[in-house]
Design an enzyme around this catalytic site. Sequence first.
Site, PDB file in Angstrom:
ATOM      1  N   SER A 189      29.551  41.676  46.205  1.00  0.00           N
ATOM      2  CA  SER A 189      29.603  43.134  45.698  1.00  0.00           C
ATOM      3  C   SER A 189      28.277  43.615  45.324  1.00  0.00           C
ATOM      4  O   SER A 189      27.236  42.757  45.070  1.00  0.00           O
ATOM      5  CB  SER A 189      30.401  42.289  44.315  1.00  0.00           C
ATOM      6  N   TYR A 191      30.566  36.523  36.386  1.00  0.00           N
ATOM      7  CA  TYR A 191      31.349  37.345  37.462  1.00  0.00           C
ATOM      8  C   TYR A 191      30.224  37.423  39.066  1.00  0.00           C
ATOM      9  O   TYR A 191      30.685  37.259  40.011  1.00  0.00           O
ATOM     10  CB  TYR A 191      31.514  38.152  37.609  1.00  0.00           C
ATOM     11  N   LYS A 207      28.718  35.456  42.385  1.00  0.00           N
ATOM     12  CA  LYS A 207      28.783  35.785  43.563  1.00  0.00           C
ATOM     13  C   LYS A 207      27.371  36.065  44.372  1.00  0.00           C
ATOM     14  O   LYS A 207      26.923  36.110  45.464  1.00  0.00           O
ATOM     15  CB  LYS A 207      28.754  37.289  44.144  1.00  0.00           C
TER      16      LYS A 207
HETATM   17  P1  NAD Z   1      42.759  41.031  43.724  1.00  0.00           P
HETATM   18  O1  NAD Z   1      43.279  40.252  42.342  1.00  0.00           O
HETATM   19  O2  NAD Z   1      43.406  42.145  44.023  1.00  0.00           O
HETATM   20  O3  NAD Z   1      42.948  40.018  44.734  1.00  0.00           O
HETATM   21  C1  NAD Z   1      42.275  38.436  45.153  1.00  0.00           C
HETATM   22  C2  NAD Z   1      43.420  37.575  45.177  1.00  0.00           C
HETATM   23  O4  NAD Z   1      43.492  36.812  45.010  1.00  0.00           O
HETATM   24  C3  NAD Z   1      44.678  37.539  44.479  1.00  0.00           C
HETATM   25  O5  NAD Z   1      46.106  38.187  45.562  1.00  0.00           O
HETATM   26  C4  NAD Z   1      44.515  37.152  44.225  1.00  0.00           C
HETATM   27  O6  NAD Z   1      46.329  36.298  43.515  1.00  0.00           O
HETATM   28  C5  NAD Z   1      44.290  35.754  45.075  1.00  0.00           C
HETATM   29  N1  NAD Z   1      43.849  34.697  44.112  1.00  0.00           N
HETATM   30  C6  NAD Z   1      42.853  34.859  43.260  1.00  0.00           C
HETATM   31  N2  NAD Z   1      42.607  33.333  43.132  1.00  0.00           N
HETATM   32  C7  NAD Z   1      42.756  32.408  43.984  1.00  0.00           C
HETATM   33  C8  NAD Z   1      43.012  31.273  44.287  1.00  0.00           C
HETATM   34  N3  NAD Z   1      41.904  30.413  43.181  1.00  0.00           N
HETATM   35  N4  NAD Z   1      43.414  31.116  45.350  1.00  0.00           N
HETATM   36  C9  NAD Z   1      44.433  31.507  45.866  1.00  0.00           C
HETATM   37  N5  NAD Z   1      44.606  32.571  45.750  1.00  0.00           N
HETATM   38  C10 NAD Z   1      43.565  33.459  45.103  1.00  0.00           C
HETATM   39  O7  NAD Z   1      41.057  41.366  44.128  1.00  0.00           O
HETATM   40  P2  NAD Z   1      40.587  42.672  44.887  1.00  0.00           P
HETATM   41  O8  NAD Z   1      39.918  43.506  44.038  1.00  0.00           O
HETATM   42  O9  NAD Z   1      41.173  42.659  46.131  1.00  0.00           O
HETATM   43  O10 NAD Z   1      38.975  41.747  45.641  1.00  0.00           O
HETATM   44  C11 NAD Z   1      38.982  40.796  46.384  1.00  0.00           C
HETATM   45  C12 NAD Z   1      37.222  40.731  46.607  1.00  0.00           C
HETATM   46  O11 NAD Z   1      36.432  41.159  46.198  1.00  0.00           O
HETATM   47  C13 NAD Z   1      36.993  39.409  44.824  1.00  0.00           C
HETATM   48  O12 NAD Z   1      36.556  37.934  46.096  1.00  0.00           O
HETATM   49  C14 NAD Z   1      36.434  40.067  44.232  1.00  0.00           C
HETATM   50  O13 NAD Z   1      35.765  39.718  43.563  1.00  0.00           O
HETATM   51  C15 NAD Z   1      35.710  40.994  45.218  1.00  0.00           C
HETATM   52  N6  NAD Z   1      35.038  42.530  45.042  1.00  0.00           N
HETATM   53  C16 NAD Z   1      36.104  43.403  44.692  1.00  0.00           C
HETATM   54  C17 NAD Z   1      35.555  44.700  44.040  1.00  0.00           C
HETATM   55  C18 NAD Z   1      36.522  45.497  43.512  1.00  0.00           C
HETATM   56  O14 NAD Z   1      35.629  46.433  42.046  1.00  0.00           O
HETATM   57  N7  NAD Z   1      38.148  45.427  42.911  1.00  0.00           N
HETATM   58  C19 NAD Z   1      34.557  45.270  44.438  1.00  0.00           C
HETATM   59  C20 NAD Z   1      33.591  43.748  44.533  1.00  0.00           C
HETATM   60  C21 NAD Z   1      33.853  42.696  45.670  1.00  0.00           C
HETATM   61  N1  UFG Z   2      33.987  53.959  33.749  1.00  0.00           N
HETATM   62  C1  UFG Z   2      34.343  54.995  32.046  1.00  0.00           C
HETATM   63  N2  UFG Z   2      35.572  55.023  31.731  1.00  0.00           N
HETATM   64  C2  UFG Z   2      36.982  53.506  32.123  1.00  0.00           C
HETATM   65  C3  UFG Z   2      36.176  53.011  32.659  1.00  0.00           C
HETATM   66  C4  UFG Z   2      35.167  53.110  34.070  1.00  0.00           C
HETATM   67  O1  UFG Z   2      33.997  55.762  32.139  1.00  0.00           O
HETATM   68  O2  UFG Z   2      37.485  53.836  31.474  1.00  0.00           O
HETATM   69  C5  UFG Z   2      32.502  53.989  33.662  1.00  0.00           C
HETATM   70  C6  UFG Z   2      32.419  52.965  33.469  1.00  0.00           C
HETATM   71  O3  UFG Z   2      31.470  53.031  32.692  1.00  0.00           O
HETATM   72  C7  UFG Z   2      31.006  53.086  34.861  1.00  0.00           C
HETATM   73  C8  UFG Z   2      31.990  53.976  36.255  1.00  0.00           C
HETATM   74  O4  UFG Z   2      32.917  54.319  35.185  1.00  0.00           O
HETATM   75  O5  UFG Z   2      30.720  54.159  34.921  1.00  0.00           O
HETATM   76  C9  UFG Z   2      32.987  52.605  36.860  1.00  0.00           C
HETATM   77  O6  UFG Z   2      33.216  51.507  36.460  1.00  0.00           O
HETATM   78  P1  UFG Z   2      34.599  50.990  37.073  1.00  0.00           P
HETATM   79  O7  UFG Z   2      34.876  49.391  35.931  1.00  0.00           O
HETATM   80  O8  UFG Z   2      35.236  51.194  37.968  1.00  0.00           O
HETATM   81  O9  UFG Z   2      33.024  50.090  38.100  1.00  0.00           O
HETATM   82  P2  UFG Z   2      32.319  49.464  37.777  1.00  0.00           P
HETATM   83  O10 UFG Z   2      30.871  49.497  39.009  1.00  0.00           O
HETATM   84  O11 UFG Z   2      31.450  49.392  36.538  1.00  0.00           O
HETATM   85  O12 UFG Z   2      31.996  47.889  38.447  1.00  0.00           O
HETATM   86  C10 UFG Z   2      32.565  47.827  40.647  1.00  0.00           C
HETATM   87  C11 UFG Z   2      33.452  46.374  39.943  1.00  0.00           C
HETATM   88  C12 UFG Z   2      32.714  45.193  39.275  1.00  0.00           C
HETATM   89  C13 UFG Z   2      31.368  44.952  40.744  1.00  0.00           C
HETATM   90  C14 UFG Z   2      31.061  46.584  40.636  1.00  0.00           C
HETATM   91  C15 UFG Z   2      29.714  46.169  41.463  1.00  0.00           C
HETATM   92  O13 UFG Z   2      34.412  46.299  39.389  1.00  0.00           O
HETATM   93  O14 UFG Z   2      33.541  44.148  39.782  1.00  0.00           O
HETATM   94  O15 UFG Z   2      32.067  47.713  40.932  1.00  0.00           O
HETATM   95  O16 UFG Z   2      30.527  46.280  43.038  1.00  0.00           O
HETATM   96  F1  UFG Z   2      30.768  44.460  40.695  1.00  0.00           F
END
Ligand code: NAD
Ligand code: UFG
Length: 335
Positions: free
Chosen positions: A124, A148, A152
């Site tokens: 991330s 979190y 990572k």
């Molecule tokens: P998500 O929660 O939709 O998907 C994660 C999946 O993993 C889920 O289906 C959950 O049931 C499964 N899971 C969780 N823990 C588990 C375990 N111990 N064993 C087996 N299955 C398990 O999340 P996502 O948004 O698809 O994110 C996927 C990956 O990308 C994560 O590692 C997250 O940290 C990373 N990531 C997500 C974002 C974002 O904004 N969505 C940004 C940066 C990194």
């Molecule tokens: N924001 C609002 N209102 C809301 C939610 C968010 O104004 O209800 C703003 C936040 O302050 C920020 C922007 O929208 O300025 C984006 O916020 P998000 O929560 O959508 O995303 P972040 O950048 O904070 O975080 C995301 C993931 C994290 C990851 C990070 C970097 O949620 O897991 O991107 O990859 F670590």
Amino acid sequence: MKVLVTGGIGYIGSHTCVELIEAGYDVVVLDNLSNSHPAIIDAIEKITSKRIPLYVGDVRDSDVLDKVFTENEIDSVIHFAALKCVPESVRMPVEYYDCNVGGTISIIKAMKKYGVTKFVFSSSATVYGADNPVPFKEDFPLSATSPYGMTKVAMERILTDTANADENWSVALLRYFNPIGAHKSGLIGDNPQGIPNNLFPYIARVAAGIYPELSVFGNDYNTPDGTGVRDYIHVVDLARGHVAALDYLETHKGAEAINLGAGHGYSVLEVLHAFEKAVGHKLPFKFMPRRAGDIDEMCAHTEKAEKLLSYKTKYGIDEMCEDGWRYTKKFYGIE
Ligand code: NAD
Ligand code: UFG
């Protein structure tokens, strides 16, 4: 070639399964359903006409991993399974280290046992911490402001050390920026349980009439309109990045960190206005104080992904909003 996708029916995992199948890969999913629903397998089948096997279990369970690896000739692993909510990680750090770091170690051990050495990891942009200048480059120093984020950073280190210790290993540490949007079919998308923490699903629920208004956290950031700027990437583009990474790992050893972002930032208000365009009317919002831990701006330096993976994003902010809105309408039965 068969890919084990952990967390493969979550938000990013389900879109990646679709792109993998369309690129000709066989896919096996392991997911504990902690943040997903088995019906996503049906949705993936509807989109691709392929039914993928789902193993319901935890990545920390070595018996389940034995079953997956003995019943399938796995060639590579894409590891999405993790807990991902930043504020929750502050309240429950041990659960986050256990699931995320423990889960990654468990998968690495199983891969070693079964001789699998290609690993694509969900990292991330949060690993760039709060002190680096934008755009973020892969060789910047890493830090994190939440448990979190620290998971990572730790997992990147563990995987890099694993690749350094065994020259057969190939690891892509993919640093995602802000994935939003949904598949064009409207059948899969982001549907967080409870009140969304993230901007995009919250706006989508305001547009669907579930919540009365968006709270914009802070309008005094050092950005053109004062609201936070992020590098939003269409989730299908992000999924395509995983296919490109697997191709790359076929011919490259060692561990590489690679940003997956669009290389362009949008403010909260710009995203809101783009979503209003997709919906066809204005959406209510109010300014609120800054959210703890947020920074002014995050944006990816994208040259490494272009060079190593021949990768460029295809979809802009308008498509991200149109596709996200299509999924939301379908989900809530709107129209
Ligand atoms: P998500 O929660 O939709 O998907 C994660 C999946 O993993 C889920 O289906 C959950 O049931 C499964 N899971 C969780 N823990 C588990 C375990 N111990 N064993 C087996 N299955 C398990 O999340 P996502 O948004 O698809 O994110 C996927 C990956 O990308 C994560 O590692 C997250 O940290 C990373 N990531 C997500 C974002 C974002 O904004 N969505 C940004 C940066 C990194
Ligand atoms: N924001 C609002 N209102 C809301 C939610 C968010 O104004 O209800 C703003 C936040 O302050 C920020 C922007 O929208 O300025 C984006 O916020 P998000 O929560 O959508 O995303 P972040 O950048 O904070 O975080 C995301 C993931 C994290 C990851 C990070 C970097 O949620 O897991 O991107 O990859 F670590």
